[in-house]
Design a protein around this motif. Structure first.
Motif, PDB file in Angstrom:
ATOM      1  N   ILE A  46      38.932  56.607  26.878  1.00 21.96           N
ATOM      2  CA  ILE A  46      38.486  55.429  26.149  1.00 21.96           C
ATOM      3  C   ILE A  46      37.491  54.702  27.045  1.00 21.96           C
ATOM      4  O   ILE A  46      37.709  54.551  28.241  1.00 21.96           O
ATOM      5  N   ARG A  47      36.412  54.280  26.441  1.00 25.27           N
ATOM      6  CA  ARG A  47      35.345  53.629  27.198  1.00 25.27           C
ATOM      7  C   ARG A  47      35.060  52.260  26.593  1.00 25.27           C
ATOM      8  O   ARG A  47      34.856  52.141  25.386  1.00 25.27           O
ATOM      9  N   ILE A  48      35.062  51.226  27.438  1.00 24.31           N
ATOM     10  CA  ILE A  48      34.869  49.851  26.983  1.00 24.31           C
ATOM     11  C   ILE A  48      33.721  49.209  27.760  1.00 24.31           C
ATOM     12  O   ILE A  48      33.659  49.303  28.990  1.00 24.31           O
ATOM     13  N   GLN A  49      32.834  48.548  27.030  1.00 25.11           N
ATOM     14  CA  GLN A  49      31.769  47.764  27.656  1.00 25.11           C
ATOM     15  C   GLN A  49      32.028  46.286  27.391  1.00 25.11           C
ATOM     16  O   GLN A  49      32.337  45.890  26.269  1.00 25.11           O
ATOM     17  N   LYS A  50      31.877  45.470  28.434  1.00 19.80           N
ATOM     18  CA  LYS A  50      32.114  44.045  28.289  1.00 19.80           C
ATOM     19  C   LYS A  50      31.102  43.247  29.100  1.00 19.80           C
ATOM     20  O   LYS A  50      30.698  43.650  30.196  1.00 19.80           O
TER      21      LYS A  50
ATOM     22  N   GLU B 157      41.216  44.655  26.433  1.00 18.96           N
ATOM     23  CA  GLU B 157      40.834  45.242  25.142  1.00 18.96           C
ATOM     24  C   GLU B 157      41.282  46.692  25.051  1.00 18.96           C
ATOM     25  O   GLU B 157      41.766  47.139  24.003  1.00 18.96           O
ATOM     26  N   ALA B 158      41.137  47.439  26.137  1.00 23.58           N
ATOM     27  CA  ALA B 158      41.560  48.844  26.144  1.00 23.58           C
ATOM     28  C   ALA B 158      43.070  48.954  25.938  1.00 23.58           C
ATOM     29  O   ALA B 158      43.550  49.833  25.203  1.00 23.58           O
TER      30      ALA B 158
ATOM     31  N   ALA C 181      37.725  43.770  29.636  1.00 21.19           N
ATOM     32  CA  ALA C 181      37.602  45.172  29.230  1.00 21.19           C
ATOM     33  C   ALA C 181      38.958  45.873  29.276  1.00 21.19           C
ATOM     34  O   ALA C 181      39.318  46.624  28.364  1.00 21.19           O
TER      35      ALA C 181
ATOM     36  N   GLU D 276      35.870  53.245  32.019  1.00 18.20           N
ATOM     37  CA  GLU D 276      36.387  54.395  31.260  1.00 18.20           C
ATOM     38  C   GLU D 276      37.721  54.842  31.870  1.00 18.20           C
ATOM     39  O   GLU D 276      37.846  55.020  33.068  1.00 18.20           O
TER      40      GLU D 276
ATOM     41  N   THR E 133      31.026  48.529  32.441  1.00 14.48           N
ATOM     42  CA  THR E 133      31.504  49.595  31.555  1.00 14.48           C
ATOM     43  C   THR E 133      32.608  50.335  32.286  1.00 14.48           C
ATOM     44  O   THR E 133      32.403  50.820  33.405  1.00 14.48           O
TER      45      THR E 133
END
Length: 228
Positions: A13-17, A162-163, A159, A223, A221
């Protein structure tokens, strides 16, 4: 996807914040740009030295210690003017560059905790000289590095949070972090004003500024692997 070692699939899972924090614009920064043209190189050197001393003396009279002044962009170089030499076949004017004395430049920069009286005095004193500089001032935060770090920490925490929410909703767990990439930071210098010298000006009206807070934005970012 496959790792080089295990050669088996894994899910990620990859999150950008991006997160923003604010800090008071509590430091005033002033730049005085000196420039002029003299017929000879030696004359340009003497003129620059004279102008620099006048501006430094003027700033010091406003209560800014001389050792707090910083010089940059010092240069003396050939100056040119354009001279008409005729017309081309289409009737357009043709010009050539002709040496025309020597151009000298220098920037004097100083900063201090916000003080409208001191800013007014500095600008008025500089304008009282015969140097004709260009004065530019803006505001910055004394805690710039701290605020950038705080924004980055907040973006990272947001981030991860949220993940974790996504993983919980999907009935799985967040695994180990496998990649992190910090984005480009950004921040605003706040109010910026340019004051041009006016030879006829005798007094500089009192300057009153209450600058807005400065925003610092950082992005990241992240992951993670997804555990079964």
């Amino acid at each position: 996807m496959y790792t080089e070692d295990e050669k088996k699939p894994y899910r990620t899972i990859r999150i950008q914040k991006r997160s923003t924090v604010s800090a008071p614009a509590d430091i005033t920064v002033v730049n005085a740009d000196i420039s002029g043209v003299n017929a000879t190189f030696e004359g340009a050197m003497k003129a620059l030295a004279r102008c620099t001393k006048q501006v430094r003396d003027a700033i010091q009279k406003a209560g800014i210690p001389r050792e707090d002044l910083r010089s940059s962009q010092l240069s003396i170089e050939q100056n040119y003017r354009e001279e008409k030499i005729g017309e081309d076949k289409h009737g357009n004017d043709k010009f050539r560059r002709v040496p025309d004395g020597f151009l000298y430049r220098q920037n004097i920069k100083f900063e201090f905790p916000n003080d409208n009286d001191k800013l007014s005095a500095a600008i008025e004193n500089i304008m009282a000289t015969d140097v004709e500089p260009k004065v530019v001032f803006y505001f910055k935060s004394s805690s710039e590095e701290e605020m950038k770090n705080k924004a980055l920490a907040k973006a990272t925490a947001d981030a991860r949070r949220e993940a974790e929410i996504v993983m919980e909703a999907a009935g799985t767990k967040l695994g180990r972090l496998i990649n992190a990439q910090v984005g480009e930071p950004s921040f605003d210098h706040g109010f910026r004003n340019e004051v041009m010298f006016e030879r006829k000006a005798k007094d500089c009206a009192s300057i009153e500024f209450d600058p807005e807070d400065i925003d610092f934005e950082e992005g990241i970012t992240l992951e993670w692997e997804i555990e079964d």
